[in-house]
Motif scaffolding. Sequence first.
Motif, PDB file in Angstrom:
ATOM      1  N   SER A  74      66.195  87.383  77.180  1.00  0.00           N
ATOM      2  CA  SER A  74      66.806  86.552  76.142  1.00  0.00           C
ATOM      3  C   SER A  74      65.710  85.949  75.273  1.00  0.00           C
ATOM      4  N   ASP A  75      66.090  85.490  74.087  1.00  0.00           N
ATOM      5  CA  ASP A  75      65.124  84.810  73.214  1.00  0.00           C
ATOM      6  C   ASP A  75      64.503  83.628  73.939  1.00  0.00           C
ATOM      7  N   ASP A  76      65.321  82.897  74.678  1.00  0.00           N
ATOM      8  CA  ASP A  76      64.844  81.732  75.410  1.00  0.00           C
ATOM      9  C   ASP A  76      63.809  82.131  76.464  1.00  0.00           C
ATOM     10  N   ALA A  77      64.047  83.228  77.158  1.00  0.00           N
ATOM     11  CA  ALA A  77      63.109  83.711  78.177  1.00  0.00           C
ATOM     12  C   ALA A  77      61.790  84.130  77.529  1.00  0.00           C
ATOM     13  N   ILE A  78      61.868  84.769  76.380  1.00  0.00           N
ATOM     14  CA  ILE A  78      60.648  85.202  75.680  1.00  0.00           C
ATOM     15  C   ILE A  78      59.826  83.995  75.251  1.00  0.00           C
ATOM     16  N   ILE A  79      60.477  82.968  74.749  1.00  0.00           N
ATOM     17  CA  ILE A  79      59.770  81.749  74.347  1.00  0.00           C
ATOM     18  C   ILE A  79      59.086  81.115  75.561  1.00  0.00           C
ATOM     19  N   THR A  80      59.753  81.104  76.694  1.00  0.00           N
ATOM     20  CA  THR A  80      59.153  80.581  77.921  1.00  0.00           C
ATOM     21  C   THR A  80      57.930  81.406  78.302  1.00  0.00           C
ATOM     22  N   ILE A  81      58.040  82.717  78.237  1.00  0.00           N
ATOM     23  CA  ILE A  81      56.921  83.609  78.564  1.00  0.00           C
ATOM     24  C   ILE A  81      55.741  83.325  77.640  1.00  0.00           C
ATOM     25  N   LEU A  82      56.006  83.174  76.341  1.00  0.00           N
ATOM     26  CA  LEU A  82      54.931  82.884  75.386  1.00  0.00           C
ATOM     27  C   LEU A  82      54.280  81.535  75.659  1.00  0.00           C
ATOM     28  N   SER A  83      55.077  80.537  76.002  1.00  0.00           N
ATOM     29  CA  SER A  83      54.505  79.216  76.264  1.00  0.00           C
ATOM     30  C   SER A  83      53.641  79.231  77.527  1.00  0.00           C
ATOM     31  N   GLU A  84      53.993  80.076  78.481  1.00  0.00           N
ATOM     32  CA  GLU A  84      53.225  80.173  79.729  1.00  0.00           C
ATOM     33  C   GLU A  84      52.062  81.153  79.625  1.00  0.00           C
ATOM     34  N   ASN A  85      52.112  82.053  78.644  1.00  0.00           N
ATOM     35  CA  ASN A  85      51.094  83.097  78.470  1.00  0.00           C
ATOM     36  C   ASN A  85      50.681  83.186  77.007  1.00  0.00           C
ATOM     37  N   PRO A  86      49.945  82.198  76.495  1.00  0.00           N
ATOM     38  CA  PRO A  86      49.624  82.181  75.058  1.00  0.00           C
ATOM     39  C   PRO A  86      48.841  83.407  74.588  1.00  0.00           C
ATOM     40  N   LYS A  87      48.209  84.111  75.495  1.00  0.00           N
ATOM     41  CA  LYS A  87      47.491  85.330  75.134  1.00  0.00           C
ATOM     42  C   LYS A  87      48.431  86.365  74.495  1.00  0.00           C
ATOM     43  N   LEU A  88      49.710  86.256  74.790  1.00  0.00           N
ATOM     44  CA  LEU A  88      50.693  87.216  74.276  1.00  0.00           C
ATOM     45  C   LEU A  88      51.166  86.911  72.859  1.00  0.00           C
ATOM     46  N   ILE A  89      50.728  85.802  72.278  1.00  0.00           N
ATOM     47  CA  ILE A  89      51.190  85.412  70.945  1.00  0.00           C
ATOM     48  C   ILE A  89      50.398  86.174  69.882  1.00  0.00           C
TER      49      ILE A  89
END
Length: 113
Positions: A74-89
Amino acid sequence: MITIYHNPRCSKSREGLCLLEEKGISFETVKYLDQPLSREELQSIIQKLGIKPIELVRQKESLWIENYKGQTLSDDAIITILSENPKLIERPIVINGDKAVIGRPTEKILEII
């Protein structure tokens, strides 16, 4: 005030920073690997970019491929992943007021300054 979300180890991010300096534009630099973005900050950035959260993900990064590729998120899950893994931004992100771009190619930054 213009803000650039910057990763000093990324050549495209360094090019974006240089472009702003060459144009003589004052800006604030956020080294988002040192200062991880909150979910709220990411949501605001995504809204200003006018994109879906998945479009902010560096999908060729091994971290993404090994842990998330092929999953239905979900969009919400992706945002969580990005916040926990800033390297992915994706980077650099440049914001000017309520306008924002991902500076790839670097010239895209010129659209909002």
